[in-house]
Design a protein around this motif. Structure first.
Motif, PDB file in Angstrom:
ATOM      1  N   UNK A 195       0.835  -1.207   0.000  1.00 30.76           N
ATOM      2  CA  UNK A 195       0.000   0.000   0.000  1.00 30.76           C
ATOM      3  C   UNK A 195       0.869   1.256   0.000  1.00 30.76           C
ATOM      4  N   UNK A 196       1.930   1.242   0.790  1.00 29.97           N
ATOM      5  CA  UNK A 196       2.805   2.412   0.870  1.00 29.97           C
ATOM      6  C   UNK A 196       3.585   2.602  -0.412  1.00 29.97           C
ATOM      7  N   UNK A 197       3.997   1.497  -1.028  1.00 28.48           N
ATOM      8  CA  UNK A 197       4.708   1.586  -2.306  1.00 28.48           C
ATOM      9  C   UNK A 197       3.787   2.170  -3.365  1.00 28.48           C
ATOM     10  N   UNK A 198       2.564   1.671  -3.448  1.00 28.83           N
ATOM     11  CA  UNK A 198       1.627   2.167  -4.453  1.00 28.83           C
ATOM     12  C   UNK A 198       1.217   3.600  -4.164  1.00 28.83           C
ATOM     13  N   UNK A 199       1.146   3.961  -2.901  1.00 32.49           N
ATOM     14  CA  UNK A 199       0.845   5.347  -2.557  1.00 32.49           C
ATOM     15  C   UNK A 199       1.924   6.280  -3.080  1.00 32.49           C
ATOM     16  N   UNK A 200       3.194   5.848  -2.978  1.00 30.36           N
ATOM     17  CA  UNK A 200       4.287   6.636  -3.544  1.00 30.36           C
ATOM     18  C   UNK A 200       5.134   7.369  -2.535  1.00 30.36           C
ATOM     19  N   UNK A 201       5.131   6.923  -1.264  1.00 32.84           N
ATOM     20  CA  UNK A 201       5.955   7.587  -0.256  1.00 32.84           C
ATOM     21  C   UNK A 201       7.390   7.072  -0.325  1.00 32.84           C
ATOM     22  N   UNK A 202       8.284   7.788   0.342  1.00 29.10           N
ATOM     23  CA  UNK A 202       9.706   7.452   0.311  1.00 29.10           C
ATOM     24  C   UNK A 202      10.180   6.706   1.553  1.00 29.10           C
ATOM     25  N   UNK A 203       9.487   6.905   2.665  1.00 27.40           N
ATOM     26  CA  UNK A 203       9.932   6.309   3.928  1.00 27.40           C
ATOM     27  C   UNK A 203       8.732   6.101   4.825  1.00 27.40           C
ATOM     28  N   UNK A 204       8.914   5.241   5.816  1.00 28.01           N
ATOM     29  CA  UNK A 204       7.884   4.979   6.816  1.00 28.01           C
ATOM     30  C   UNK A 204       8.463   5.253   8.195  1.00 28.01           C
ATOM     31  N   UNK A 205       7.701   5.960   9.006  1.00 25.11           N
ATOM     32  CA  UNK A 205       8.084   6.213  10.391  1.00 25.11           C
ATOM     33  C   UNK A 205       7.167   5.387  11.275  1.00 25.11           C
ATOM     34  N   UNK A 206       7.779   4.553  12.139  1.00 21.77           N
ATOM     35  CA  UNK A 206       7.050   3.659  13.033  1.00 21.77           C
ATOM     36  C   UNK A 206       7.029   4.221  14.444  1.00 21.77           C
ATOM     37  N   UNK A 207       5.847   4.320  15.031  1.00 21.72           N
ATOM     38  CA  UNK A 207       5.750   4.713  16.437  1.00 21.72           C
ATOM     39  C   UNK A 207       6.303   3.588  17.315  1.00 21.72           C
ATOM     40  N   UNK A 208       6.547   3.838  18.601  1.00 19.28           N
ATOM     41  CA  UNK A 208       7.264   2.850  19.434  1.00 19.28           C
ATOM     42  C   UNK A 208       6.606   1.475  19.457  1.00 19.28           C
ATOM     43  N   UNK A 209       7.458   0.477  19.295  1.00 24.70           N
ATOM     44  CA  UNK A 209       7.016  -0.921  19.363  1.00 24.70           C
ATOM     45  C   UNK A 209       7.847  -1.679  20.397  1.00 24.70           C
ATOM     46  N   UNK A 210       8.541  -0.960  21.254  1.00 21.22           N
ATOM     47  CA  UNK A 210       9.437  -1.564  22.241  1.00 21.22           C
ATOM     48  C   UNK A 210       8.646  -2.142  23.420  1.00 21.22           C
ATOM     49  N   UNK A 211       9.333  -2.955  24.224  1.00 16.03           N
ATOM     50  CA  UNK A 211       8.722  -3.517  25.424  1.00 16.03           C
ATOM     51  C   UNK A 211       8.193  -2.396  26.311  1.00 16.03           C
ATOM     52  N   UNK A 212       6.913  -2.502  26.692  1.00 13.81           N
ATOM     53  CA  UNK A 212       6.278  -1.411  27.427  1.00 13.81           C
ATOM     54  C   UNK A 212       5.031  -1.909  28.137  1.00 13.81           C
ATOM     55  N   UNK A 213       4.747  -1.375  29.320  1.00 17.04           N
ATOM     56  CA  UNK A 213       3.464  -1.678  29.966  1.00 17.04           C
ATOM     57  C   UNK A 213       2.297  -0.917  29.351  1.00 17.04           C
ATOM     58  N   UNK A 253      11.305  -5.870  21.277  1.00 16.13           N
ATOM     59  CA  UNK A 253       9.962  -5.601  20.771  1.00 16.13           C
ATOM     60  C   UNK A 253       8.947  -6.150  21.764  1.00 16.13           C
ATOM     61  N   UNK A 254       7.919  -5.361  22.058  1.00 17.78           N
ATOM     62  CA  UNK A 254       6.871  -5.853  22.947  1.00 17.78           C
ATOM     63  C   UNK A 254       6.135  -7.001  22.267  1.00 17.78           C
ATOM     64  N   UNK A 255       5.804  -8.053  23.016  1.00 18.35           N
ATOM     65  CA  UNK A 255       5.132  -9.215  22.406  1.00 18.35           C
ATOM     66  C   UNK A 255       3.843  -8.882  21.670  1.00 18.35           C
ATOM     67  N   UNK A 256       3.134  -7.825  22.062  1.00 19.09           N
ATOM     68  CA  UNK A 256       1.898  -7.512  21.338  1.00 19.09           C
ATOM     69  C   UNK A 256       2.190  -7.024  19.922  1.00 19.09           C
ATOM     70  N   UNK A 257       3.428  -6.563  19.686  1.00 17.52           N
ATOM     71  CA  UNK A 257       3.808  -6.091  18.353  1.00 17.52           C
ATOM     72  C   UNK A 257       4.624  -7.113  17.576  1.00 17.52           C
ATOM     73  N   UNK A 258       5.051  -8.193  18.235  1.00 23.93           N
ATOM     74  CA  UNK A 258       5.836  -9.201  17.545  1.00 23.93           C
ATOM     75  C   UNK A 258       7.138  -9.482  18.244  1.00 23.93           C
ATOM     76  N   UNK A 259       8.189  -9.636  17.452  1.00 19.87           N
ATOM     77  CA  UNK A 259       9.500 -10.011  17.977  1.00 19.87           C
ATOM     78  C   UNK A 259      10.579  -9.171  17.315  1.00 19.87           C
ATOM     79  N   UNK A 260      11.780  -9.300  17.849  1.00 16.85           N
ATOM     80  CA  UNK A 260      12.911  -8.607  17.246  1.00 16.85           C
ATOM     81  C   UNK A 260      13.144  -9.096  15.821  1.00 16.85           C
TER      82      UNK A 260
END
Length: 561
Positions: free
Chosen positions: A57-75, A89-96
């Motif tokens: 979707x991002x490629x077809x949209x035509x952007x150059x980069x993606x900025x990800x909000x925090x996905x680190x281990x967190x309560x 990486x917090x388990x709710x977001x996946x793994x390293x």
């Protein structure tokens, strides 16, 4: 896209390298609020595998980069901006491994990846803070944070009058009597950046992610790490209302710039032109420009532009001031309409169809300006703020300050496909409920509609990528009717058409007034945000409408042949 005037003897390869090395000067960067972008495992929360699956979707949209909000281990006291472990990486977001695979595949698809780093504070569950609580007053462990004795005979009053951005005092008392500073939630204790151990820790954190392959960092609260000496009182209440308007003793202190200079040296030691982007609130554009001097950050968010009203004079003033101050330090200007902390601009600009029309015009205006642009997920779909979420779903800690200031409504997950919630967000539900009428706004449906907001963004980004006048460079204002903004962007002579003498101009005209106007045609219309029509020698431009036009010729620079 970046246009560099190069010596005739420079090879094509060298020219491409020169452009790539300055990719951030005119990049279009797409913000992914990870928990609301795409869910891969059915728990109703977006994750890194979901982002990876939706990269097309991002490629077809035509952007150059993606900025990800925090996905680190967190309560998740502040949805990830309270970090307990910066290297996992917090388990709710996946793994390293999910993070590695996302970076790898994004690069394969031509997308750069920027991640958040949160250096002003940690989570209260971070090992450092837990050690500080256990160690007690005067210990090296407490020296990593801002602990102070209280005021009053028994120390029962906070050390000063500072207020939390989320409401209430910026201090919390711990067993034993001392207080710790938290400019945000009590679960987010502020670090002490006078401590060399803090500097060393974050340099190591940056290296960890740079070695993993990320292309840069968005620095959360980049203006907040250093506090005024002695922690003096502010002297008035409702301090949050003055953020970005006056100099406060806990924000935008001069000492932050040495931290940013040290990080710039670290970034420059890596290949690939890695960047840092400052989330910095400063009281004036001049002070904001200090964050993007040549030895500091590469970019800073332009909140002055984000918050300006839908008014031609006000927008022009902010555009001119932004370009002037950034040019003084040789930095690009950034433009942004929405993000995960503010009400979506479709809603800010007006009710119903008025807001949508203005948002369409605002997209063409922003993407025609010199510099770099940020797109917040969902704005390419024309999503409005969801203002009727049930009370039980409202969990933003900022609501403690003011229930109306909650940010939940701009964080509702994206609608991808189908006729009913969760609209392809994932195999389960969604952590925030999605409005049923978003069935008309899904990516799937809008992709089939040439008049949709998504089709407008795709067309605008394609033209921006291909047209040699857009991206980095200069702007020239042209005379337009009252209530309009009209300006031209000029490509280097001969750029893009194989000639050496012709001039190639792109003109943007935006009607921010309440009356239909007639503007000169400025050449061939390339793209319009709404219906326009010719009228003799002019173009009829309705209210809340923008148009891009192109001239190729040997004109006088005003759009005339």
């Amino acid at each position: 896209m970046t246009q560099n005037i190069v010596d005739d003897t420079m090879s094509a390869t060298e020219a491409r390298r020169a452009a790539t090395a300055r990719w951030w000067r005119d990049a279009v960067i797409y913000q992914v609020y990870v928990r609301s972008f795409a869910d891969s495992d059915g728990d109703g929360i977006g994750d890194l595998a979901g982002v990876r699956a939706r990269l097309p979707h991002l490629v077809e949209l035509g952007v150059d980069a993606v900025w990800l909000t925090p996905f680190y281990t967190s309560p998740m006291a502040d949805f990830g901006y309270d970090v307990a472990d910066y290297r996992d990486v917090d388990p709710i977001f996946g793994s390293l491994e999910d993070a590695r695979e996302l970076v790898r595949e994004a690069h394969e698809r031509g997308l750069r990846v920027i991640v958040d780093v949160v250096p002003n504070h940690t989570s209260d569950r971070h090992a450092w803070f837990q050690a500080a609580l256990a160690a007690g007053p005067g210990s090296p462990e407490r020296a990593r944070y801002v602990f102070r004795d209280g005021r009053g005979e028994d120390g029962s009053l906070p050390p000063n009058d500072w207020e939390s951005v989320f409401g209430g005092p910026a201090w919390t008392r711990v067993p034993g009597g001392q207080w710790y500073l938290h400019l945000f939630a009590p679960e987010q204790p502020d670090l002490n950046w006078e401590n060399p151990e803090v500097h060393a820790e974050f340099e190591d954190v940056l290296r960890f992610w740079l070695d993993l392959g990320v292309d840069g960092f968005r620095v959360d609260v980049a203006h907040g790490m250093v506090k005024a000496e002695g922690l003096p009182d502010v002297g008035f209440a409702d301090q949050v209302t003055m953020l970005g308007r006056t100099l406060l003793p806990y924000f935008d202190q001069d000492g932050v710039h040495e931290i940013h200079r040290s990080w710039r040296r670290l970034l420059d030691s890596y290949e690939g032109d890695r960047i840092a982007v400052a989330e910095a609130w400063a009281p004036t554009p001049e002070r904001l420009a200090l964050y993007v001097r040549s030895d500091e950050m590469h970019q800073a968010f332009n909140f002055h532009y984000l918050t300006v009203d839908w008014d031609a004079r006000a927008k022009r003033e902010v555009i001119e001031e932004s370009l002037r101050t950034s040019a003084q330090v040789g930095a690009p200007t950034t433009w942004v309409l929405s993000n995960h902390d503010v009400k979506r601009h479709v809603t800010r600009y007006g009710d119903g169809e008025v807001g949508v029309r203005r948002a369409r015009a605002a997209a063409l205006l922003m993407l025609a300006l010199p510099g770099s642009a940020y797109i917040y997920q969902g704005e390419e779909l024309g999503l409005a703020e969801v203002q009727d979420l049930p009370e039980e779903f409202l969990m933003d800690p900022q609501r403690a300050r003011d229930p109306e200031s909650g940010r939940d409504g701009c964080r509702v997950p994206l609608p991808w496909s189908g006729d009913a919630p969760p609209f392809g967000f994932g195999p389960g539900g969604s952590w925030l409920p999605m409005p049923p009428h978003w069935a008309d706004l899904t990516v799937e449906r809008q992709a089939r509609d040439p008049e949709s907001m998504l089709s407008l963004y795709r067309a605008a980004l394609r033209i921006r990528r291909e047209h040699p006048a857009l991206g980095d460079g200069t702007l020239r204002w042209l005379v337009g009717p009252p209530g309009t903004l009209v300006f031209s962007r000029e490509a280097p002579p001969g750029a893009g058409d194989g000639t050496t003498g012709d001039r190639r101009l792109l003109t943007c005209a935006v009607n921010l007034g309440d009356r239909t106007v007639r503007v000169p045609p400025y050449g061939r219309a390339l793209l319009a945000s709404g219906p326009i029509r010719p009228d003799g020698e002019c173009v009829v431009l309705p209210p809340d409408t923008a148009v891009w036009c192109e001239v190729i010729g040997t004109g006088d620079g005003d759009g005339n042949r």
